[in-house]
Enzyme design. Sequence first.
Site, PDB file in Angstrom:
ATOM      1  CB  CYS A 226      24.152 -55.389 -29.491  1.00 19.15           C
ATOM      2  SG  CYS A 226      22.901 -56.221 -28.495  1.00 19.15           S
ATOM      3  CB  CYS A 248      20.674 -54.495 -31.241  1.00 18.06           C
ATOM      4  SG  CYS A 248      21.419 -55.904 -32.104  1.00 18.06           S
ATOM      5  CG  ASP A 380      49.046 -43.275 -25.437  1.00 16.55           C
ATOM      6  OD1 ASP A 380      49.323 -42.370 -26.246  1.00 16.55           O
ATOM      7  OD2 ASP A 380      48.533 -44.354 -25.767  1.00 16.55           O
TER       8      ASP A 380
END
Length: 475
Positions: A226, A248, A380
């Site tokens: 959150c 949340c 990467d």
Amino acid sequence: MSTALEPPPSPGPRRGPVPLGLAVRLARLAGRAARATGRGGTSLPGKLLTRLRPDAIAAMSGRIEHGSVVLSATNGKTTTAALVASILERHGETLVHNRQGANMAGGIAATLIGDWRRGRPTGSTGLFEVDEFWLAGLVRDLRPRALLLANLFRDQLDRYGELETIVDRWRAMVEDPANAGVRLVLGADDPAVADLGLGREACYFGVQDTSVALPGLEHAADATTCRVCGSAYDYAATFVGHLGHYACPRCGHARPQPQVTAERVVLDGTRGSVIRLRIDDAEVDVALRLPGLYNVYNALGAAALCHVLGVPATTIAAGLESTSAAFGRAETVEVEGHPLQLLLVKNPAGANEVARTLALADEPVDLLAILNDRVADGRDVSWVWDADLERLAPQVRRVTCGGTRAAEMAVRWKYAGVPVDRIAVVEHDVAGALDAAVAALPSADAPLHAIPTYTAMLELREELVRRGAARGSFA
């Protein structure tokens, strides 16, 4: 010989900026020269134009009759733009649109050059997909009527840094008073994107049908805490990566209620899907020709953007249904009698959705997996270990690995559970990898699914064009 006591030489008379018309002509000549020598030229004219006239994008886009709309995301930009284009053209607009997918400043400028006639654009509306890192500056230049921000997943960490880097740039852009008049269209199911609308008017879109939800958060989930209080979200449903229905438990901050939704979703493997699309109080069934739940999200984003532009729901539905796969994104061609489907993968979330879509067929699959580590892919490639390839591994009949990091791709499939005798490695040579994959197919008309990274997709498609299996690169 000059000495320290002598005055510096005069710089001569100060020259004004290159006239815009002259700068456009010079840029066009540079593009023609580049193409004539076989060096492409997609973005080169635009790069030269912006060097000659740094204000060129603002000056040229400002003359588009109905203004512009802009969209950005980590995943799905090109397909979403193709869906929007289909809808707007059906609505009667002519577009200035970077269909070639060149979505940085040079590509946007090159698109404007290509549509420039007698001192103004020929298209009535600008439609621009924009790279997520370049977005803020290009929004400043393009001054769009509406801005679609669809999703943010970790992508090319060596170029862009962590996800929060992009989130912070986007938040600063949204909070810039100069952008106060831009209509926001936001993905409700992505917490990082949805929160950009806090305290602002926005049109949200999302998936309502929980029957297509995953069992839980994927390993590659990113924005799961959150932003208001920092607690971990509780998810009632997750769909793609961290996209889902979240709230949340500590402060109550939750997914906003979307105005544009998929009330029902029926996925049909690699063939497409059917969705019940709701736009405010209107509902219509839409048969998409694009596979996977990720393309349902692309369709919802396109529908929401066109909705705020005043396009009727029936026109939106018809435009979505008529859209075929964009360049390299679920595009299907024929190679030596075999259907070959190109499914671009470039980060864990995208790879997971491709694996999920292929697994829906519930039958053996033959793969051509091409992993490159060039600049446009990201150097990467460790992200392949965050992709949940184990989901598809039991159905893999054979995987042929190619590209600059073919061996790494092969090792990843081995650890996903594919037996070593079903894995072939053809390093670097895309043409050779394609030949090997086709030669290993079990029957004369068996399908092959190619899952290349970005530059590998370009290489593979150029090879298909050379063989006459596909039209020119950006057809």
